[in-house]
Design an enzyme around this catalytic site. Sequence first.
Site, short mmCIF file in Angstrom:
data_model
loop_
_atom_site.label_atom_id
_atom_site.label_comp_id
_atom_site.label_asym_id
_atom_site.label_seq_id
_atom_site.Cartn_x
_atom_site.Cartn_y
_atom_site.Cartn_z
N ASP A 111 90.70 82.87 -27.38
CA ASP A 111 90.75 83.56 -26.10
C ASP A 111 91.73 82.83 -25.19
OD1 ASP A 111 89.15 81.31 -25.72
OD2 ASP A 111 87.80 82.30 -24.30
N TYR A 113 93.56 80.61 -22.25
CA TYR A 113 93.20 79.40 -21.52
C TYR A 113 92.49 79.80 -20.23
CZ TYR A 113 96.54 77.08 -24.65
OH TYR A 113 97.21 76.60 -25.74
N PHE A 124 98.18 80.45 -27.49
CA PHE A 124 98.63 79.06 -27.52
C PHE A 124 99.65 78.72 -26.43
CE2 PHE A 124 97.15 79.73 -31.90
CZ PHE A 124 96.30 78.65 -32.05
N HIS A 233 92.62 74.75 -37.82
CA HIS A 233 93.11 74.98 -36.46
C HIS A 233 93.87 73.74 -35.98
CE1 HIS A 233 93.00 75.81 -32.12
NE2 HIS A 233 92.80 77.07 -32.47
#
Length: 268
Positions: A111, A113, A124, A233
Amino acid sequence: MEKLIGINQTNQLKNNFSVKKQYLNQNKELFGKEIFLDLSKKSEKLKKVAIDDTWYYALKAEFSKDYWKSLTDTIRTLYREKTIYPNPKKVFNAFDSTPFDKVKVVIIGQDPYHGSGQAHGLSFSVEHDTKIPPSLLNIYKEINSDLDIPIPNTGNLQSWADKGVLLLNTVLTVEANKANSHKGLGWEKFTQEVIRVIAQDLEGVVFMLWGKQAQSFSDMINDDTHCILSAPHPSPLSAHSGFIGCKHFSKANDYLKKNGKEPIDWAI
C-alpha cells in the site's frame, strides 16, 4: 480504419488490444474519463481523478461492478473526513504514467507510504526531496550491484514509470500514519483484475514479484508468455534472504531484448 460496429466488434475487441485502442480513440465520447472520484463539489482540494484511456477501456467492466461502487463511495467519504494519501489526483498515477499497451515490467508493492509528502501513486516511489525509504534503498543497492548503476539521491521513480515500468500497489490509498488501513476495502479486487488483463491481453511482460503478497499473483500469470521473477521483499527484514543478489534488473532486460523490446534504463 472504419469504426467498429455490429457483431464483429465484440469478436475483434476480445483478444486484440491494438484494435481495442483504435476503437477507444474513435469512440471517446462513449467512455467518460471521470470514473473514480467526483469530489470537486465538496472541496477545492478534492478534484476529479481520471485514469488513462487505455486502462479505462481495458478495465471498463470493473467500473460497473458492485464492489467498485462500494469502494469508491467509501474512499470518497474517507477523503472528505480524514487525511488520505496519495493526493486524489495521484491515485491512478501508475496507470496514467504507464499506458496499458506500453507496459514492459510490473513491480508490485503493498500500500502507499503513509507519511506526509511520500506517496504519489507509484509503488516503492516517493516524492522528490523526501528521504529514500529503506526498501527502495535496497532496490537501488541491488541495481548498483547488478548493473553498476550509481545509487541516486532521489526516491522518485517517475522516470521508470515513463519507460514502461508499471509501479503498482495492491492497495491504492492509505490513511495518514496508519499502514494497511485501507486493506480489505476492495482495492485488492481491482488490482487483481489489473494483473489478470495484463497477463491475458499482453505478451512478453516481466513481473517482478517480491515477497509473499506479490507472489500470490503468480498463479494468474502464464510463464510461457511472460517472465516471472520472484524474490523476498526488499525490506531490511528480508532483503538479505535472497533479494540482494537476485539480479532481477539485468534478467528483465535480457528477457525484453530476447522478445524484441527495448530494455529499461534503470538509471534515475
